[in-house]
Each structure stands twice: as C-alpha cells, then as structure tokens.
Motif scaffolding. Structure first.
Motif, PDB file in Angstrom:
ATOM      1  N   UNK A  25     -15.607 -12.591   9.404  1.00 30.34           N
ATOM      2  CA  UNK A  25     -15.532 -11.399   8.566  1.00 30.34           C
ATOM      3  C   UNK A  25     -14.147 -11.248   7.945  1.00 30.34           C
ATOM      4  N   UNK A  26     -13.135 -11.724   8.655  1.00 34.23           N
ATOM      5  CA  UNK A  26     -11.737 -11.621   8.243  1.00 34.23           C
ATOM      6  C   UNK A  26     -11.149 -13.024   8.194  1.00 34.23           C
ATOM      7  N   UNK A  27     -10.263 -13.266   7.226  1.00 31.19           N
ATOM      8  CA  UNK A  27      -9.667 -14.583   7.063  1.00 31.19           C
ATOM      9  C   UNK A  27      -8.334 -14.738   7.781  1.00 31.19           C
ATOM     10  N   UNK A  28      -7.579 -13.654   7.880  1.00 33.19           N
ATOM     11  CA  UNK A  28      -6.236 -13.770   8.460  1.00 33.19           C
ATOM     12  C   UNK A  28      -5.883 -12.474   9.166  1.00 33.19           C
ATOM     13  N   UNK A  29      -5.294 -12.587  10.361  1.00 33.06           N
ATOM     14  CA  UNK A  29      -4.817 -11.433  11.120  1.00 33.06           C
ATOM     15  C   UNK A  29      -3.300 -11.516  11.192  1.00 33.06           C
ATOM     16  N   UNK A  30      -2.642 -10.457  10.774  1.00 32.70           N
ATOM     17  CA  UNK A  30      -1.183 -10.447  10.701  1.00 32.70           C
ATOM     18  C   UNK A  30      -0.620  -9.709  11.914  1.00 32.70           C
ATOM     19  N   UNK A  31       0.116 -10.396  12.795  1.00 32.26           N
ATOM     20  CA  UNK A  31       0.663  -9.773  14.006  1.00 32.26           C
ATOM     21  C   UNK A  31       1.980  -9.067  13.722  1.00 32.26           C
ATOM     22  N   UNK A  32       1.917  -7.955  13.003  1.00 39.12           N
ATOM     23  CA  UNK A  32       3.145  -7.255  12.624  1.00 39.12           C
ATOM     24  C   UNK A  32       2.968  -5.757  12.863  1.00 39.12           C
ATOM     25  N   UNK A  33       4.058  -5.022  12.748  1.00 42.55           N
ATOM     26  CA  UNK A  33       4.006  -3.577  12.922  1.00 42.55           C
ATOM     27  C   UNK A  33       3.423  -2.929  11.673  1.00 42.55           C
ATOM     28  N   UNK A  34       2.997  -1.669  11.766  1.00 38.18           N
ATOM     29  CA  UNK A  34       2.488  -0.980  10.576  1.00 38.18           C
ATOM     30  C   UNK A  34       3.500  -0.951   9.432  1.00 38.18           C
ATOM     31  N   UNK A  35       4.774  -0.771   9.754  1.00 38.42           N
ATOM     32  CA  UNK A  35       5.800  -0.686   8.708  1.00 38.42           C
ATOM     33  C   UNK A  35       6.041  -2.036   8.041  1.00 38.42           C
ATOM     34  N   UNK A  36       5.786  -3.120   8.741  1.00 36.91           N
ATOM     35  CA  UNK A  36       6.032  -4.453   8.209  1.00 36.91           C
ATOM     36  C   UNK A  36       4.856  -5.007   7.404  1.00 36.91           C
ATOM     37  N   UNK A  37       3.688  -4.408   7.561  1.00 36.74           N
ATOM     38  CA  UNK A  37       2.478  -5.032   7.034  1.00 36.74           C
ATOM     39  C   UNK A  37       2.520  -5.234   5.523  1.00 36.74           C
ATOM     40  N   UNK A  38       2.905  -4.216   4.772  1.00 39.12           N
ATOM     41  CA  UNK A  38       2.917  -4.339   3.322  1.00 39.12           C
ATOM     42  C   UNK A  38       3.822  -5.460   2.846  1.00 39.12           C
ATOM     43  N   UNK A  39       5.023  -5.543   3.439  1.00 41.20           N
ATOM     44  CA  UNK A  39       5.960  -6.601   3.062  1.00 41.20           C
ATOM     45  C   UNK A  39       5.426  -7.979   3.436  1.00 41.20           C
ATOM     46  N   UNK A  40       4.809  -8.067   4.607  1.00 43.00           N
ATOM     47  CA  UNK A  40       4.293  -9.359   5.052  1.00 43.00           C
ATOM     48  C   UNK A  40       3.119  -9.808   4.183  1.00 43.00           C
ATOM     49  N   UNK A  41       2.244  -8.866   3.827  1.00 40.85           N
ATOM     50  CA  UNK A  41       1.119  -9.214   2.953  1.00 40.85           C
ATOM     51  C   UNK A  41       1.626  -9.690   1.592  1.00 40.85           C
ATOM     52  N   UNK A  42       2.647  -9.021   1.069  1.00 46.56           N
ATOM     53  CA  UNK A  42       3.214  -9.435  -0.216  1.00 46.56           C
ATOM     54  C   UNK A  42       3.851 -10.823  -0.108  1.00 46.56           C
ATOM     55  N   UNK A  43       4.530 -11.096   0.992  1.00 47.64           N
ATOM     56  CA  UNK A  43       5.162 -12.407   1.182  1.00 47.64           C
ATOM     57  C   UNK A  43       4.111 -13.514   1.206  1.00 47.64           C
ATOM     58  N   UNK A  44       3.051 -13.294   1.957  1.00 49.02           N
ATOM     59  CA  UNK A  44       2.000 -14.305   2.041  1.00 49.02           C
ATOM     60  C   UNK A  44       1.287 -14.485   0.707  1.00 49.02           C
ATOM     61  N   UNK A  45       1.143 -13.390  -0.036  1.00 50.19           N
ATOM     62  CA  UNK A  45       0.525 -13.497  -1.360  1.00 50.19           C
ATOM     63  C   UNK A  45       1.397 -14.325  -2.297  1.00 50.19           C
ATOM     64  N   UNK A  46       2.712 -14.176  -2.199  1.00 49.52           N
ATOM     65  CA  UNK A  46       3.615 -14.999  -3.018  1.00 49.52           C
ATOM     66  C   UNK A  46       3.466 -16.478  -2.678  1.00 49.52           C
TER      67      UNK A  46
END
Length: 559
Positions: free
Chosen positions: A470-491
């Motif tokens: 159902x999900x492709x990737x699980x990011x083991x980060x804090x709530x505050x880090x999630x947006x930045x981490x998602x943007x990094x992976x998208x880049x």
C-alpha cells in the motif's frame, strides 16, 4: 500476549497502539469504556494477560486492576498527574515533555511506572502534538512496558520513596476560566497558546458577535490590525480577529450547547457564523508566497529546483466541497510549472480523511452536499490519476483514512512517516466509497487483500502498509523533519537519469489501463452505490454520520 485495550474512544493514539501491538505479534482486542459491568464481562471473555488504556477518561474498577495488570498511558512525564496534563504544558509554553506508562492503582496517575519516554513540544496545536510527538513517545513507552511485563523480570518503579527524584506535580482540570482569552490584555503569542492548548477539544469559550462560541485552532497574522477581539477578515472559511498587538486566524467554531439542546459540533468559522457574520473582506493568501513570507494559508505551493511541493492542511483532515475545489485549482496550477516531480502533501499532521462529515451534517440538504463533496473528491483524485507528464508523490506526514488514503493511492508513489496510521476503508461510516478505490487499491495490493482491507476496517501502521504494498517508502524521521526529508528524496528522484523513462512508462501504463477499463467506468460504478447510500433516508450512513460529528455512540454499520 493477549492484550485488551480499554479506551474512552477509538481515537488516533488507541488506533496506533492497537496497530503497533498487532505488528509485534500480540493478540489485541478493544473495549470502549463507559460501563463497568461491560468491562468486567470483556475481561472475563478475553482473559487478557495485560490490559492497556491508551486514552481513558475514567478510572478502572478496583476489581479489574487488582486481578490483571492494567497499564495507563499518561500524556505527561513521570511525576506529572491530572486530567489536563498536555493542555497545561501547551498553555504554559513548555518545550519539553514526555509520556508515562504506569500501573493502575487507587490514586489516579499515581501507580508505579513501567516505562516513560521524552518528547519535545514545538509550537503547534494540541491535536497535532498528540498525533505526532506525543504518539511517538507513547508507542515507545508502551512497547517497552509490554516487553517488561512479558519478561516477568522487571519491577516497576514507585512514584515516591527512595530513589525517586521526579517531583509530584498534580494539576487540576484546565477549566474555561483559565483558558479564557482577554483580548484587551493578551498578546498574540498568549492567545495562540490558549487556542492551541484547547485544540481540538474542548475549544476556548468566547463571546463573539452576540453569542457564545468555542474557538478551535489558531494561526498568527502579522499584518492586519484592529480593535482587540474585533473580526477583521476571512480567508478560506477562517475568521481573523485582532489581538492587542496583532491578529489570529481561527479556522473553526462550535456553538455553545444550549441547556437540554442537541450536541453541537465544529464547523469552518464562516460556515458556523452564517448570516451573523458582518461584511468582511475575504483576503486569499498567495498560493506561491515568498519563502520567508509568514502568511497563513491552508494550501501552499513552492518549488525546489525540478520539484514542486503542494502542501495542504485542513482541520481534522476533513475536506469539504470547497476544500477539494480549491486544492484542485492549486493542483492544476502546479501542473503548469516546469517540474518533473510533484509532491502532494508533506505536512506534519493529517494528510486527509476524505469528505467533510461536519459540513455535510450542517447542510440544508445533507444528501445533496454529500453528493457534491464526493464528486469534488473524485475530480481531485482523477486529476492526480491522469497526470502523465511528471511523477507524483503523495507524502503523508500524518494519518489518513477513507477517501484520504485513496487520494494518496492516486499518486505514483506513497511515502509515509513511520508514525502514520492508515485506515483504508469506508465501512464504519456505512459507505461503499469512491475516489476510484476500485482501481487504485487492487492494483497495489491485489483483489483479495483489497477486499480484506475494506471489510476488516482495521487501522494499519505505515510499516504494515509497506509490507502489503500500500505504501512505497517509510521515512524514519520526526514530525518536524518529515517535510524536509520528503523534499530531499524528491530532489534525488528528479535528478535520477531514469526519471524521464519512468514518466514515459507511467504514461503508457495509464493508456493501457484506460483501454482495458476506462476510469469513468470505475467512477460510475462507485457513485451508483454511493448515490443510493446518500439519498436513501434510512441508509445507515445518515445515523452514523450524525453520531460521529456529535461524538455520540455509533449505531451498528451495515452494508
């Protein structure tokens, strides 16, 4: 272990604990508290080795906690006690907090401690913290406590006596007298703390335009000024009110219940006030503000090189007809931009929970509003499904349910923060569902598993969703880090030499699927069932919806 969860409601934390314990291989049942005799019967039937109360508003009976180990999850650090712990922490501006798992005893929150975990409290609303930082700490402490109970070799620490250094800090229920906003004296930061500490319950009771309302949610406004307490403007259904040194945006209101009157429920502020709202300017925020612009908006777009980031945050994750249409407009704008990867979401709280049941319940014709809302959701999902000139990533920093899960599944990839809980079903609201789920869900998990997920109607952790496809990737980060981490992976995805090939393959696959069975057929089939459920007066959906929005016991859902 056989574990019985006892909770006052099957809320977000109870769902997450339930799903996490199942992932660990435990056998878990749930009992909703309220009737001691029914609880005793549940204990006899289940014969649990352990009882856990993730969210409990009343004490367990002595004969229950004296016969089986009962663990209480308290949203405060060791030594903190009282029914409003998290409220007080936000109200007083605490930045560090914790969660304690203690054993039920004679005195509320005073039993020996099995485990605890720290957490930070960033300046966001209580409900957001509860579903994120507090939830992460609670799960960490619960799983540690369960392991200690199972080992049989751990002795819980008493909250008093030799070797215990935490202060004994028992605080009372945080009443409206303490929450009350003094618009003439409170500065904007104080007003925001009071609003955030009361979100989403109980709200802050206030006088507004000649009536008593509970205020829910708050965001800062740094430009507008006016007489303290004065309504200044509206934006996307929210109301702006002046403070002594600035202003705040209040997204939702709830009318104070009249004596012997029906239960009231939250609505977008402009909808709730209706004709009582004076003529005010509607001040839409720019969709693509400058990077350092603090303007509040529930939809925002920005770019990071070849990556588009379309974020949205609606109270409670509920998406009304208006929300869906505005988000669709923003999505269409994003498609005009020169990007190769588009990230949908990326915020820290709810991704989406589908149609807005409160707005529907308040409508003059709930069936007609239900129909308009589901069609607006379908239009948005269709736009995502038919995007073939770039990759679309759904980035879930917070929970999703029903149509919100199906919105995410319309994307090419689904990324979740590790603490996310998914409810990929509609049955508990008596609905068949739409949002093209009959296309997107089986293509990810297969027909048989799709039927199980929708029929069983159980919450899933992000990790379990990843295992099922159902999900492709699980990011083991804090709530505050999630947006930045998602943007990094998208880049990184956008920079990959394979990105154009993936886009071309995606386009070909969509065209092949369309030839096999057009998306319009899925939509027509789903909406034919939904139309009957919306427009049949005796359909279970109507009673279930009414109970849900008023927080009343739900009648049984039937297909």
């Amino acid at each position: 272990m056989r574990i019985l969860l006892v909770a006052s409601a099957f809320n977000s934390l109870t769902q997450r604990v339930h799903a996490e314990l199942r992932d660990q291989g435990h056998t878990v049942e749930v009992h909703l508290a309220g009737d001691d005799e029914a609880l005793r019967a549940a204990v006899r039937r289940c014969a649990p080795e352990l009882v856990i109360a993730p969210m409990l508003k009343s004490a367990l009976p002595r004969d229950v906690w004296s016969s089986v180990t009962c663990l209480i999850v308290h949203p405060g650090p060791p030594g903190d006690r009282g029914p409003s712990s998290l409220d007080w922490a936000i109200h007083e501006g605490a930045s560090d907090w914790g969660v304690t798992v203690l054993q039920a005893d004679e005195v509320m929150d005073a039993g020996p401690v099995w485990a605890s975990a720290p957490c930070v409290l960033p300046p966001v609303a209580k409900s957001d913290l509860y579903r994120n930082e507090v939830s992460d700490a609670a799960v960490e402490a619960v799983l540690r406590a369960v392991d200690r109970v199972a080992s049989g070799a751990y002795t819980p620490r008493p909250q008093c006596g030799p070797g215990w250094t935490a202060p004994d800090h028992t605080r009372p229920y945080l009443r409206q007298e303490a929450r009350r906003i003094d618009w003439a004296r409170d500065d904007t930061d104080t007003v925001l703390r009071k609003l955030r500490a009361a979100d989403s319950q109980p709200g802050v009771l206030d006088d507004l335009l000649g009536a008593e309302w509970f205020l829910h949610g708050g965001h800062p406004e740094r430009e507008l000024r006016g007489r303290p307490g004065e309504p200044l403007a509206t934006r996307a259904g929210a109301l702006c009110r002046a403070t002594r040194d600035g202003a705040v945006w209040i997204p939702e209101l709830r009318r104070r219940r009249r004596p012997d009157g029906p239960a009231t429920f939250k609505l977008p502020a402009v909808t709730a006030l209706g004709g009582a709202l004076p003529r005010l300017p509607e001040l839409p925020a720019p969709l693509m503000p400058a990077e350092d612009d603090p303007v509040w908006s529930d939809i925002r777009y920005r770019e990071d090189g070849p990556v588009g980031l379309l974020r949205f945050a609606f109270p409670g994750g509920a998406m009304s007809t208006g929300h869906c249409r505005r988000l669709l407009d923003a999505y269409r704008f994003a498609l005009t931009r020169p990007t190769s990867v588009l990230v949908l979401g990326g915020g820290r709280d709810f991704f989406s929970n589908g149609i807005h049941l409160n707005v529907i319940e308040a409508a003059a014709d709930p069936a007609a509003e239900s129909w308009a809302n589901i069609n607006a959701m379908d239009d948005l999902v269709e736009a995502v499904l038919t995007t073939t000139d770039r990759l679309v990533v759904a980035a879930l920093g917070g929970n999703a349910a029903a149509g919100g899960v199906m919105l995410a599944l319309a994307a090419d990839e689904v990324w979740c923060r590790h603490g996310v809980v998914l409810n990929p079903h509609y049955r508990l609201m008596g609905l068949y569902g739409s949002e093209y789920w009959t296309y997107t869900l089986p293509r990810r998990v297969g027909e048989a598993r799709a039927r199980r997920l929708t029929d069983q109607a159980l919450p899933m952790t992000a990790a379990a969703a990843r295992r099922t496809g159902l999900v492709d990737r699980v990011l083991p980060c804090t709530p505050r880090e999630f947006g930045r981490e998602a943007a990094r992976l998208a880049r990184l995805s956008a920079a990959s030499p394979t990105v154009q090939g993936r886009i071309a393959a995606k386009k070909a696959a969509r065209e092949a699927d369309e030839r096999t069975r057009p998306l319009a057929d899925h939509r027509a089939e789903e909406l034919a069932v939904m139309h009957r459920q919306f427009f049949t007066p005796g359909a279970p959906y109507h009673a279930l919806r009414a109970a849900f929005v008023r927080k009343l016991p739900a009648p049984s859902a039937t297909d």
